[in-house]
Design a protein around this motif. Structure first.
Motif, short mmCIF file in Angstrom:
data_model
loop_
_atom_site.label_atom_id
_atom_site.label_comp_id
_atom_site.label_asym_id
_atom_site.label_seq_id
_atom_site.Cartn_x
_atom_site.Cartn_y
_atom_site.Cartn_z
N SER A 299 28.31 8.48 11.49
CA SER A 299 27.24 9.12 11.81
C SER A 299 26.15 8.62 12.00
N PRO A 300 26.09 7.76 13.28
CA PRO A 300 24.66 6.93 13.45
C PRO A 300 23.33 7.83 13.63
N HIS A 301 22.49 7.19 13.19
CA HIS A 301 21.28 7.99 12.85
C HIS A 301 20.30 6.85 13.16
N TRP A 302 19.26 7.27 14.38
CA TRP A 302 18.16 6.53 14.65
C TRP A 302 16.83 7.08 14.18
N HIS A 303 16.08 6.31 13.44
CA HIS A 303 14.79 6.89 12.93
C HIS A 303 13.78 6.68 13.94
N GLY A 304 12.90 7.63 13.98
CA GLY A 304 11.58 7.46 14.97
C GLY A 304 11.72 7.87 16.12
N ALA A 305 12.78 8.44 16.50
CA ALA A 305 13.17 8.71 17.97
C ALA A 305 14.02 10.04 18.00
N THR A 306 14.35 10.69 19.16
CA THR A 306 15.26 11.51 19.21
C THR A 306 16.11 11.19 20.45
N LEU A 307 17.35 11.71 20.58
CA LEU A 307 18.08 11.38 21.82
C LEU A 307 18.72 12.60 22.59
N LEU A 308 19.25 12.66 23.62
CA LEU A 308 19.87 13.60 24.39
C LEU A 308 21.38 13.09 24.68
N HIS A 309 22.10 14.28 24.18
CA HIS A 309 23.84 13.96 24.44
C HIS A 309 24.16 15.32 25.13
N ASN A 310 24.48 15.19 26.26
CA ASN A 310 25.19 16.35 27.14
C ASN A 310 24.01 17.56 27.05
N GLY A 311 22.99 17.03 27.10
CA GLY A 311 21.80 18.21 27.09
C GLY A 311 21.29 18.48 25.81
N ASN A 312 21.73 18.29 24.77
CA ASN A 312 21.51 18.62 23.37
C ASN A 312 20.96 17.49 22.90
N ARG A 313 19.86 17.98 22.13
CA ARG A 313 18.46 17.11 21.39
C ARG A 313 19.09 16.76 20.07
N LEU A 314 19.14 15.41 19.37
CA LEU A 314 19.55 15.18 18.34
C LEU A 314 18.82 13.87 17.93
N ASP A 315 19.25 13.42 16.72
CA ASP A 315 19.00 12.07 16.08
C ASP A 315 19.97 11.54 15.37
N VAL A 316 21.00 12.12 15.18
CA VAL A 316 22.35 11.98 14.35
C VAL A 316 23.54 12.36 15.30
N THR A 317 24.47 11.43 15.45
CA THR A 317 25.71 11.96 16.34
C THR A 317 26.73 11.58 15.42
N GLU A 318 28.00 11.92 15.90
CA GLU A 318 29.30 11.43 15.19
C GLU A 318 30.06 10.58 16.02
N VAL A 319 30.99 9.82 15.45
CA VAL A 319 31.96 9.21 16.26
C VAL A 319 33.39 9.18 15.43
#
Length: 358
Positions: A299-319
């Protein structure tokens, strides 16, 4: 009149043929599998994440047993004809253990000249793109009726040329950004091959969004991160690494086995990565790759920023193993930010680094 029609038709066919050849180009690569000595933590005994020496718990993975240096097989890019090893550019420094990035746009053909410089059979098996069984890079194509057909598996010292097409279904889908990532890896003994280090990324860009090198024109920077636990107990090179082992070196010992589980991002642990640097406000694209076994839920997590994945806002994703994600970031706060897997055991074992926003 009929002569003019024939002339015009012939001219149109020649012009159209030239246009098609220009639009659907062949992307050619020279890639070898080489045996190298890999260091998972070059800064040892200092931990870059803390600025202090590694703790006793952390030393399990970088000092105990075989330690932090292992014999591995890696994909490396060469100049045409394998004349010379290509040095990595500044924007490629973050790749670490990953093989060269293979790039194409929808409609292209990818040609990969492969040379196996290791002592074990190896191959390149691509995900996502289109190929025949002769260019699959997997030995299971030798099933009944295929025993004498080529499959892209290369013996030590051998060479092979793969040809893969990039149709629409290999490129970004309706909800994807302008480029997406696929994995390529050796598939002779897939578990041992990938644990040895034979893995890289293919990036496919939507037609009309690519530059001359087939990178997407609507982003400023791209980063690729492989989250995986390299199991050196299951590597092709276990016996070679055992020969260099000192201290606890019993392959059946649980503590020894634990010391050979290298929890890294692009094959580096405890912040030893370099090159994840960007500027505030830039359009930054992250390609996340997974590989491994049942423990490789990351579950990658970026501190200090947010990202978009398929239009969804997040700062943690899963792989998950062999899965990929493409996410877009526009960093808005300067700093040296932590970037890590959020699984507790993986944090403790070193699956962490920093990205820098200038």
């Amino acid at each position: 009149m009929w002569q003019k029609k024939i002339y015009c038709t012939a001219f149109a066919i020649i012009w159209l043929g030239g246009f098609i050849n220009a639009a659907y180009a062949a992307r050619e690569y020279w890639i070898a599998a080489d045996e190298v000595q890999w260091d998972y933590a070059p800064t040892f005994p200092m931990n870059p994440m803390t600025g202090k020496e590694f703790t006793a718990e952390q030393r399990v993975f970088v000092e105990q047993g075989i330690g932090r240096r292992y014999q591995k097989s890696l994909y490396r890019e060469y100049t045409e004809g394998f004349r010379a090893l290509k040095p990595r550019l500044a924007e490629e420094q973050h790749l670490g253990i990953l093989g060269p990035v293979i790039r194409a746009a929808v409609g292209d053909k990818i040609i990969v000249h492969f040379k196996n410089n290791t002592r074990y059979p190896a191959s390149i098996h691509p995900h996502g793109v289109s190929y025949t069984m002769a260019h699959e890079g997997a030995p299971h194509s030798r099933a009944a009726g295929n025993e004498h057909k080529p499959d892209g598996v290369v013996a030590p010292g051998g060479e092979y040329t793969y040809a893969w097409d990039v149709p629409e279904r290999a490129g970004p889908g309706p909800n994807d950004p302008s480029s997406i990532a696929w994995i390529y890896h050796s598939h002779v003994d897939e578990t041992a091959d990938t644990n040895a280090g034979l893995i890289g990324a293919i990036i496919i860009t939507k037609k009309g969004f690519e530059d001359a090198d087939r990178a997407p024109v609507d982003v400023d920077r791209e980063f690729i991160s492989l989250f995986t636990v390299f199991d050196e107990n299951a590597s092709l090179h276990l016996q070679s690494n055992l020969a260099a082992c000192t201290g606890l070196c019993d392959p059946d010992d649980e503590e020894f086995q634990e010391s050979n589980l290298m929890h890294g991002i692009n094959g580096l642990v405890y912040g030893n990565n370099h090159g994840y640097s960007m500027r505030k406000g830039e359009r930054v694209r992250w390609y996340i790759l997974g590989m491994g076994t049942e423990v490789d839920l990351h579950s990658p997590h970026w501190h200090g920023a947010t990202l978009l994945h398929n239009g969804n806002r997040l700062d943690v994703t899963e792989v998950l193993p062999a899965a990929t994600k493409t996410l877009d970031m526009q960093p808005d706060v300067r700093g040296r930010w932590m970037y890590h897997c959020h699984v507790n055991d993986h944090i403790n074992a070193g699956m962490m680094t920093n990205f820098i926003v200038y």
